[in-house]
Write an enzyme that holds these catalytic residues in place. Structure first.
Site, PDB file in Angstrom:
ATOM      1  N   ASP A  67       1.095  -1.056  -0.022  1.00 52.15           N
ATOM      2  CA  ASP A  67      -0.317  -0.659   0.439  1.00 52.15           C
ATOM      3  C   ASP A  67       0.524   1.175   0.052  1.00 52.15           C
ATOM      4  O   ASP A  67       1.826   1.590   0.508  1.00 52.15           O
ATOM      5  CB  ASP A  67      -0.826  -0.249   1.556  1.00 52.15           C
ATOM      6  CG  ASP A  67      -0.638  -0.400   2.404  1.00 52.15           C
ATOM      7  OD1 ASP A  67       1.015  -1.034   2.802  1.00 52.15           O
ATOM      8  OD2 ASP A  67      -1.006  -0.578   3.513  1.00 52.15           O
ATOM      9  N   ASN A 136      -7.486  -3.477  14.655  1.00 55.29           N
ATOM     10  CA  ASN A 136      -8.645  -3.978  13.825  1.00 55.29           C
ATOM     11  C   ASN A 136      -8.796  -4.502  13.574  1.00 55.29           C
ATOM     12  O   ASN A 136      -9.877  -4.604  12.295  1.00 55.29           O
ATOM     13  CB  ASN A 136      -9.315  -2.313  13.471  1.00 55.29           C
ATOM     14  CG  ASN A 136      -8.787  -2.056  11.839  1.00 55.29           C
ATOM     15  OD1 ASN A 136      -7.961  -2.268  11.714  1.00 55.29           O
ATOM     16  ND2 ASN A 136      -9.396  -0.572  11.834  1.00 55.29           N
ATOM     17  N   HIS A 138      -6.882  -4.997   9.851  1.00 58.43           N
ATOM     18  CA  HIS A 138      -6.813  -4.432   8.590  1.00 58.43           C
ATOM     19  C   HIS A 138      -5.036  -4.739   8.086  1.00 58.43           C
ATOM     20  O   HIS A 138      -4.254  -5.503   9.631  1.00 58.43           O
ATOM     21  CB  HIS A 138      -6.858  -3.497   8.226  1.00 58.43           C
ATOM     22  CG  HIS A 138      -5.770  -2.225   8.841  1.00 58.43           C
ATOM     23  ND1 HIS A 138      -5.525  -0.362   9.361  1.00 58.43           N
ATOM     24  CD2 HIS A 138      -4.467  -2.871   9.530  1.00 58.43           C
ATOM     25  CE1 HIS A 138      -3.953  -0.689   9.393  1.00 58.43           C
ATOM     26  NE2 HIS A 138      -3.436  -1.589   9.575  1.00 58.43           N
ATOM     27  N   GLU A 143      -9.728  -1.898   5.609  1.00 62.33           N
ATOM     28  CA  GLU A 143      -9.934  -1.754   6.923  1.00 62.33           C
ATOM     29  C   GLU A 143     -11.233  -2.243   7.105  1.00 62.33           C
ATOM     30  O   GLU A 143     -11.686  -3.337   5.960  1.00 62.33           O
ATOM     31  CB  GLU A 143     -10.978  -0.182   6.831  1.00 62.33           C
ATOM     32  CG  GLU A 143      -9.884   0.641   6.563  1.00 62.33           C
ATOM     33  CD  GLU A 143      -8.296   0.848   8.440  1.00 62.33           C
ATOM     34  OE1 GLU A 143      -8.126  -0.219   9.079  1.00 62.33           O
ATOM     35  OE2 GLU A 143      -7.729   1.818   8.163  1.00 62.33           O
TER      36      GLU A 143
HETATM   37  P1  PGA Z   1       2.835  -2.157  12.782  1.00 61.85           P
HETATM   38  O1  PGA Z   1       1.389  -1.758  12.003  1.00 61.85           O
HETATM   39  O2  PGA Z   1       3.431  -3.134  11.974  1.00 61.85           O
HETATM   40  O3  PGA Z   1       3.097  -0.606  13.588  1.00 61.85           O
HETATM   41  O4  PGA Z   1       1.466  -2.133  13.948  1.00 61.85           O
HETATM   42  C1  PGA Z   1       0.414  -2.923  10.893  1.00 61.85           C
HETATM   43  C2  PGA Z   1      -0.374  -2.332  10.474  1.00 61.85           C
HETATM   44  O5  PGA Z   1      -1.079  -1.652  10.703  1.00 61.85           O
HETATM   45  O6  PGA Z   1      -0.231  -3.403   9.221  1.00 61.85           O
END
Ligand code: PGA
Length: 262
Positions: A67, A136, A138, A143
């Site tokens: 992304d 959450n 995702h 999302e």
């Molecule tokens: P993080 O993010 O590795 O910084 O916890 C993971 C994500 O949001 O996919």
């Protein structure tokens, strides 16, 4: 799902890096799906080490990132292209032209999304897709409520994700609320998925991914339908799993089986 539960984040990174290294040794022109965020950083450090001590070369490999923020060019210090250059690509022998991150400044983001999926197909598809997971549930910027068969597209971030990522932006700095992300269907097309999670802040999301229902409310639960998915998580991220001991037992049995085949 193969669920590997390890003591701490260091062990998670080492185990994840080993999967990449073994793939690259067998298939030097492997196509990797890569992720940003804090979780993959330690794994990237191990890949850099393995490249610098000549255990592996990335000179024939290519990559596609999950992304990018819509509205940021690849030169922007908060862009995911910049993150990848700083934390991996500048330190390994991968060719810049073989690394792909969605263009956050694309003139026509809708067309750019379609072209991104087409390019993945043209390159033969992704061999290993690395994923982190949001609190959450995702994956990428898919999302909750994301279509479980979705393709690369423009997505709106939730307030929770914006808040989680605010730490990377200076006070008052423009923080995008939109992104381009591979879809869940795009991720599901990868031949292997490797999801890493560490820390108790991820425990609810891991529970929903593994033991919750298949549901767009937890996008990562779509992985229950994938034929080759490995979750590498630490004890803290595993703490809400009801059947944690069973998953550890399965892993021990798997290792015995693999050892007997060598
Ligand atoms: P993080 O993010 O590795 O910084 O916890 C993971 C994500 O949001 O996919």
């Amino acid at each position: 799902m193969q669920i590997v539960i390890l003591e701490n984040s260091e062990a998670v990174a080492a185990h994840g890096a080993e999967v990449f290294i073994q793939k690259l040794q067998k298939k030097p022109n492997a196509v990797f799906g890569l992720a940003t965020g804090s979780t993959p950083l330690a794994l990237y450090k191990k890949l850099i080490e393995a490249n610098q001590n000549k255990t592996v070369s990335f000179s024939d490999a290519s990559s596609f990132n999950l992304d990018e923020y819509l509205g940021l060019s690849g030169q922007h210090p908060q862009s995911y292209r910049h993150f990848m250059q700083e934390n991996l690509f500048n330190h390994i022998d991968i060719h810049r032209d073989n690394t792909h991150v969605p263009h956050g400044d694309a003139e026509n983001p809708i067309t750019a999304c379609k072209e991104y999926d087409e390019l993945i197909t043209q390159k033969g598809g992704i061999d290993i897709q690395l994923l982190g997971i949001g609190r959450n549930g995702h994956i990428g910027f898919n999302e909750p409520s994301s279509g479980l068969s979705s393709r690369t597209r423009v997505k709106t971030l939730t307030h929770a994700t914006i808040a989680d990522n605010a730490r990377f932006f200076a006070e008052g700095e423009f923080q995008p609320h939109l992104s381009i992300t591979m879809g869940i269907g795009t991720i599901m097309d990868s031949r292997k998925v490797l999801l890493l999670a560490t820390g108790s802040s991820k425990a609810d999301a891991i529970y929903a991914t593994v033991e919750g229902p298949l549901s767009a409310s937890c996008p990562a639960s779509a992985l229950q339908m994938h034929q080759d998915v490995m979750l590498i998580i630490d004890e803290a991220a595993a703490e809400k799993l009801q059947h944690k001991e069973f998953y550890k037992h399965i892993e021990r049995e798997n290792q015995k089986l693999m050892a007997s085949l060598k």
